[in-house]
Motif scaffolding. Structure first.
Motif, PDB file in Angstrom:
ATOM      1  N   GLU A 126      -4.053 -12.333  -6.119  1.00  0.00           N
ATOM      2  CA  GLU A 126      -4.416 -10.935  -5.873  1.00  0.00           C
ATOM      3  C   GLU A 126      -3.194 -10.107  -5.483  1.00  0.00           C
ATOM      4  OE1 GLU A 126      -7.929 -10.472  -3.378  1.00  0.00           O
ATOM      5  OE2 GLU A 126      -8.321 -12.616  -3.641  1.00  0.00           O
ATOM      6  N   PRO A 127      -3.175  -8.819  -5.828  1.00  0.00           N
ATOM      7  CA  PRO A 127      -2.045  -7.953  -5.447  1.00  0.00           C
ATOM      8  C   PRO A 127      -1.914  -7.860  -3.933  1.00  0.00           C
ATOM      9  CG  PRO A 127      -3.429  -6.898  -7.111  1.00  0.00           C
ATOM     10  CD  PRO A 127      -4.168  -8.119  -6.656  1.00  0.00           C
ATOM     11  N   ARG A 128      -0.689  -7.868  -3.467  1.00  0.00           N
ATOM     12  CA  ARG A 128      -0.429  -7.817  -2.031  1.00  0.00           C
ATOM     13  C   ARG A 128      -0.466  -6.379  -1.519  1.00  0.00           C
ATOM     14  NH1 ARG A 128       3.561 -11.328  -3.924  1.00  0.00           N
ATOM     15  NH2 ARG A 128       5.115  -9.656  -3.892  1.00  0.00           N
ATOM     16  N   PHE A 129      -0.710  -6.234  -0.226  1.00  0.00           N
ATOM     17  CA  PHE A 129      -0.499  -4.961   0.450  1.00  0.00           C
ATOM     18  C   PHE A 129       0.991  -4.815   0.749  1.00  0.00           C
ATOM     19  CE2 PHE A 129      -4.804  -6.116   2.386  1.00  0.00           C
ATOM     20  CZ  PHE A 129      -5.521  -5.358   1.478  1.00  0.00           C
ATOM     21  N   ASP A 130       1.468  -3.569   0.770  1.00  0.00           N
ATOM     22  CA  ASP A 130       2.836  -3.327   1.214  1.00  0.00           C
ATOM     23  C   ASP A 130       2.909  -2.075   2.081  1.00  0.00           C
ATOM     24  OD1 ASP A 130       2.514  -1.318  -0.641  1.00  0.00           O
ATOM     25  OD2 ASP A 130       4.173  -1.943  -1.930  1.00  0.00           O
ATOM     26  N   ASP A 131       1.756  -1.646   2.590  1.00  0.00           N
ATOM     27  CA  ASP A 131       1.680  -0.432   3.392  1.00  0.00           C
ATOM     28  C   ASP A 131       0.608  -0.638   4.455  1.00  0.00           C
ATOM     29  OD1 ASP A 131       2.127   2.704   3.592  1.00  0.00           O
ATOM     30  OD2 ASP A 131      -0.040   2.338   3.629  1.00  0.00           O
ATOM     31  N   ALA A 132       0.917  -0.256   5.695  1.00  0.00           N
ATOM     32  CA  ALA A 132      -0.015  -0.494   6.793  1.00  0.00           C
ATOM     33  C   ALA A 132      -1.314   0.290   6.614  1.00  0.00           C
ATOM     34  CB  ALA A 132       0.643  -0.143   8.119  1.00  0.00           C
ATOM     35  N   GLY A 133      -1.212   1.535   6.172  1.00  0.00           N
ATOM     36  CA  GLY A 133      -2.420   2.317   5.980  1.00  0.00           C
ATOM     37  C   GLY A 133      -3.337   1.707   4.941  1.00  0.00           C
ATOM     38  N   GLN A 134      -2.748   1.244   3.858  1.00  0.00           N
ATOM     39  CA  GLN A 134      -3.510   0.595   2.785  1.00  0.00           C
ATOM     40  C   GLN A 134      -4.192  -0.672   3.301  1.00  0.00           C
ATOM     41  OE1 GLN A 134      -0.974  -1.609   0.160  1.00  0.00           O
ATOM     42  NE2 GLN A 134      -2.246  -1.239  -1.642  1.00  0.00           N
ATOM     43  N   ALA A 135      -3.437  -1.497   4.036  1.00  0.00           N
ATOM     44  CA  ALA A 135      -3.981  -2.757   4.532  1.00  0.00           C
ATOM     45  C   ALA A 135      -5.116  -2.526   5.520  1.00  0.00           C
ATOM     46  CB  ALA A 135      -2.868  -3.578   5.188  1.00  0.00           C
ATOM     47  N   VAL A 136      -4.917  -1.609   6.452  1.00  0.00           N
ATOM     48  CA  VAL A 136      -5.934  -1.353   7.475  1.00  0.00           C
ATOM     49  C   VAL A 136      -7.200  -0.788   6.843  1.00  0.00           C
ATOM     50  CG1 VAL A 136      -6.472   0.058   9.496  1.00  0.00           C
ATOM     51  CG2 VAL A 136      -4.269  -1.115   9.332  1.00  0.00           C
ATOM     52  N   ALA A 137      -7.062   0.124   5.902  1.00  0.00           N
ATOM     53  CA  ALA A 137      -8.237   0.704   5.254  1.00  0.00           C
ATOM     54  C   ALA A 137      -9.030  -0.363   4.501  1.00  0.00           C
ATOM     55  CB  ALA A 137      -7.815   1.822   4.311  1.00  0.00           C
ATOM     56  N   ALA A 138      -8.332  -1.218   3.764  1.00  0.00           N
ATOM     57  CA  ALA A 138      -9.024  -2.242   2.978  1.00  0.00           C
ATOM     58  C   ALA A 138      -9.696  -3.274   3.880  1.00  0.00           C
ATOM     59  CB  ALA A 138      -8.037  -2.926   2.033  1.00  0.00           C
ATOM     60  N   LEU A 139      -8.985  -3.731   4.900  1.00  0.00           N
ATOM     61  CA  LEU A 139      -9.565  -4.715   5.819  1.00  0.00           C
ATOM     62  C   LEU A 139     -10.740  -4.115   6.577  1.00  0.00           C
ATOM     63  CD1 LEU A 139      -6.308  -6.339   7.227  1.00  0.00           C
ATOM     64  CD2 LEU A 139      -7.936  -7.392   5.641  1.00  0.00           C
ATOM     65  N   GLY A 140     -10.587  -2.868   6.976  1.00  0.00           N
ATOM     66  CA  GLY A 140     -11.674  -2.222   7.694  1.00  0.00           C
ATOM     67  C   GLY A 140     -12.940  -2.122   6.865  1.00  0.00           C
ATOM     68  N   GLU A 188     -13.845  -4.075   4.368  1.00  0.00           N
ATOM     69  CA  GLU A 188     -14.416  -5.403   4.144  1.00  0.00           C
ATOM     70  C   GLU A 188     -15.090  -5.962   5.388  1.00  0.00           C
ATOM     71  OE1 GLU A 188     -12.417  -8.387   1.817  1.00  0.00           O
ATOM     72  OE2 GLU A 188     -10.801  -6.982   1.376  1.00  0.00           O
ATOM     73  N   LEU A 189     -14.467  -5.748   6.543  1.00  0.00           N
ATOM     74  CA  LEU A 189     -14.961  -6.366   7.766  1.00  0.00           C
ATOM     75  C   LEU A 189     -16.040  -5.548   8.464  1.00  0.00           C
ATOM     76  CD1 LEU A 189     -11.590  -7.640   9.268  1.00  0.00           C
ATOM     77  CD2 LEU A 189     -13.392  -9.032   8.229  1.00  0.00           C
ATOM     78  N   ALA A 190     -16.157  -4.269   8.137  1.00  0.00           N
ATOM     79  CA  ALA A 190     -17.055  -3.380   8.877  1.00  0.00           C
ATOM     80  C   ALA A 190     -18.471  -3.937   9.046  1.00  0.00           C
ATOM     81  CB  ALA A 190     -17.099  -2.000   8.208  1.00  0.00           C
ATOM     82  N   PRO A 191     -19.125  -4.454   7.995  1.00  0.00           N
ATOM     83  CA  PRO A 191     -20.492  -4.954   8.199  1.00  0.00           C
ATOM     84  C   PRO A 191     -20.556  -6.103   9.204  1.00  0.00           C
ATOM     85  CG  PRO A 191     -20.031  -4.646   5.867  1.00  0.00           C
ATOM     86  CD  PRO A 191     -18.718  -4.524   6.579  1.00  0.00           C
ATOM     87  N   LEU A 192     -19.565  -6.983   9.172  1.00  0.00           N
ATOM     88  CA  LEU A 192     -19.555  -8.119  10.101  1.00  0.00           C
ATOM     89  C   LEU A 192     -19.293  -7.676  11.533  1.00  0.00           C
ATOM     90  CD1 LEU A 192     -17.538 -10.728   8.002  1.00  0.00           C
ATOM     91  CD2 LEU A 192     -20.005 -10.655   8.374  1.00  0.00           C
ATOM     92  N   LEU A 193     -18.474  -6.645  11.697  1.00  0.00           N
ATOM     93  CA  LEU A 193     -18.142  -6.183  13.043  1.00  0.00           C
ATOM     94  C   LEU A 193     -19.322  -5.466  13.698  1.00  0.00           C
ATOM     95  CD1 LEU A 193     -14.515  -4.827  12.480  1.00  0.00           C
ATOM     96  CD2 LEU A 193     -15.251  -7.131  13.107  1.00  0.00           C
ATOM     97  N   GLU A 194     -20.322  -5.124  12.923  1.00  0.00           N
ATOM     98  CA  GLU A 194     -21.493  -4.459  13.482  1.00  0.00           C
ATOM     99  C   GLU A 194     -22.637  -5.428  13.759  1.00  0.00           C
ATOM    100  OE1 GLU A 194     -21.499  -1.191  14.432  1.00  0.00           O
ATOM    101  OE2 GLU A 194     -19.384  -1.487  13.942  1.00  0.00           O
TER     102      GLU A 194
END
Length: 268
Positions: A62-76, A78-84
């Motif tokens: 899979e393509p890597r992240f190379d930007d903090a904003g991009q990484a945080v948005a994507a992880l957020g 994906e994880l949002a349903p589990l964090l709730e």
């Protein structure tokens, strides 16, 4: 999202019976395997869920992240349903500390469920001197030797050009994530009103050649409830000196579990 469902950044589906989920974010150049032994080291009732960034280990295609904003948005996302779904906490090591904190801050801005605690290891607060080198500071050979020097790379890699060709681009993209922390949506450390209403416990390795304790202690500018612990070991103290680290971490996790099991206070 119900138990048994999964998201791509987790290696497996979460259990449905965990009293507390501990989401673990890995260091630059690393992967979820850094946390492979943690399930047997934390208290019963805590489910360890390593978060795997793309471009490595099981997600190497899979393509890597190379930007903090991009990484945080994507992880957020994906994880949002589990964090709730229920009680959760997070641990982030080195680069993972930046990502764990930023994902948490984003969830709180969106009105999401707050974590029971946030654990940060081996990373200076973002407004301090950068923990890790700039992505293009070193040539490949110099970067590889620097990684060996602070314990982030097995010395055997220095004699394997094929291994280095596979690893170093990952490291450089992860360093770009760290260097772009100003795009991660972090609170302003000079604004007390922006501090997170979350318990933050930071860990510093007493022999860490990269991160000074004062830099780790500076995370107190981002929360109202902060504690820092110095533990034996270098930059990778959970691996180098696991007993004292897990002793401290598990005391905190036990307190969370006890609080979760306590009956609600009677109204006054």
């Amino acid at each position: 999202m119900t138990a048994g469902a999964s998201v791509s950044c987790l290696g497996r589906a979460p259990r449905g019976d965990a009293r507390l989920r501990l989401f673990c974010f890995h260091h630059a150049g690393g992967g979820a395997s850094f946390y492979s032994s943690w399930a047997g080291r934390v208290p019963a009732g805590v489910e360890v869920l390593p978060v795997q960034l793309p471009g490595r280990e099981a997600r190497f295609r899979e393509p890597r992240f190379d930007d903090a904003g991009q990484a945080v948005a994507a992880l957020g996302r994906e994880l949002a349903p589990l964090l709730e779904e229920g009680p959760w906490a997070a641990y982030g090591h080195s680069m993972g500390a930046l990502l764990a904190f930023a994902v948490t801050a984003a969830r709180l801005r969106a009105g999401g469920r707050r974590p029971e605690a946030l654990f940060l290891g081996a990373y200076a607060a973002p407004h301090r001197t950068p923990t890790l080198p700039a992505p293009d500071r070193y040539e490949d050979t110099e970067l590889a030797r620097a990684l060996v020097d602070f314990g982030g790379l097995d010395p055997r890699f220095l004699d394997r050009d094929d291994w280095l060709r596979a690893l170093l681009p990952i490291v450089r993209d992860d360093l770009r994530i760290c260097a772009s922390h100003d795009r991660a949506g972090l609170p302003d450390p000079d604004d007390e009103r922006a501090r997170l209403p979350v318990r933050v416990e930071a860990f510093a390795g007493a022999g860490d050649p990269l991160v000074a304790p004062d830099g780790v202690r500076a995370w107190d500018r981002y929360t109202y409830d902060f504690r820092m612990t110095s533990v034996p070991g270098g930059h990778f103290f959970p691996r180098e000196a696991p007993v004292p680290f897990f002793d401290r971490l598990n005391r905190s996790l036990d307190r969370i579990l006890t609080a979760l099991d306590a009956p609600p206070a009677a109204p006054s």
